[in-house]
Write a protein that holds these residues in place. Structure first.
Motif, mmCIF file in Angstrom:
data_model
loop_
_atom_site.group_PDB
_atom_site.id
_atom_site.type_symbol
_atom_site.label_atom_id
_atom_site.label_comp_id
_atom_site.label_asym_id
_atom_site.label_seq_id
_atom_site.Cartn_x
_atom_site.Cartn_y
_atom_site.Cartn_z
ATOM 1 N N LYS A 1 1.108 -12.971 6.292
ATOM 2 C CA LYS A 1 -0.344 -12.867 6.104
ATOM 3 C C LYS A 1 -0.789 -11.407 6.187
ATOM 4 N N GLU A 2 -0.268 -10.670 7.160
ATOM 5 C CA GLU A 2 -0.624 -9.257 7.309
ATOM 6 C C GLU A 2 -0.132 -8.433 6.121
ATOM 7 N N VAL A 3 1.079 -8.720 5.658
ATOM 8 C CA VAL A 3 1.616 -8.019 4.492
ATOM 9 C C VAL A 3 0.744 -8.292 3.270
ATOM 10 N N LEU A 4 0.352 -9.547 3.087
ATOM 11 C CA LEU A 4 -0.486 -9.905 1.944
ATOM 12 C C LEU A 4 -1.857 -9.245 2.026
ATOM 13 N N LYS A 5 -2.425 -9.155 3.222
ATOM 14 C CA LYS A 5 -3.714 -8.466 3.388
ATOM 15 C C LYS A 5 -3.588 -7.006 2.968
ATOM 16 N N THR A 6 -2.515 -6.362 3.408
ATOM 17 C CA THR A 6 -2.281 -4.960 3.059
ATOM 18 C C THR A 6 -2.129 -4.802 1.553
ATOM 19 N N GLU A 7 -1.348 -5.684 0.942
ATOM 20 C CA GLU A 7 -1.145 -5.611 -0.505
ATOM 21 C C GLU A 7 -2.448 -5.857 -1.257
ATOM 22 N N LEU A 8 -3.254 -6.795 -0.777
ATOM 23 C CA LEU A 8 -4.539 -7.070 -1.415
ATOM 24 C C LEU A 8 -5.446 -5.850 -1.340
#
Length: 125
Positions: free
Chosen positions: A32-39
């Motif tokens: 979830k944190e990785v996806l937030k960063t990528e977003l």
């Protein structure tokens, strides 16, 4: 005794399932944190970095640095180049600062941009 052994095995299996579930939850939080960063990276990438050939991030940083340091002459040099001041606009800007109109970094540097300039809309003036 047989019933007790079966209960122990069941409890051990439940503990293993609980640990697995906790690990899966931990991995999901990391994802979830990785996806937030990528977003956020994608969102930033979709924001135009240039407008009419001017690097907006660089311009923003120059203006902020000018406000922070009070180095008005350097700020005027960069703004004049980036915003393609005419010789008359450059002269007027420098004259206003030398008279003290813009002697502090907190004065409106953006007021230097003439209303007819193609960059006036960039700053909402």
């Amino acid at each position: 005794a047989l019933l007790l052994t079966a209960e122990k095995r069941r409890n051990e299996a439940l503990l293993i399932a609980l640990r697995d579930s906790e690990r899966i939850n931990e991995l999901n939080e990391q994802a979830k944190e990785v996806l937030k960063t990528e977003l956020n990276d994608v969102r930033r990438a979709n924001v135009p970095r240039t407008r009419d050939g001017v690097d907006l991030l660089y311009l923003k940083n120059v203006v902020i640095k000018g406000y922070e340091t009070g180095e008005v002459q350097r700020l005027l040099d960069v703004l004049s180049t980036l915003l393609q001041f005419t010789p008359d606009e450059d002269r007027r800007a420098r004259k206003s600062f030398s008279r003290g109109v813009g002697s502090s970094a907190s004065s409106s540097v953006l007021g230097l941009i003439p209303p007819g300039s193609p960059f006036a809309k960039l700053f909402g003036s």
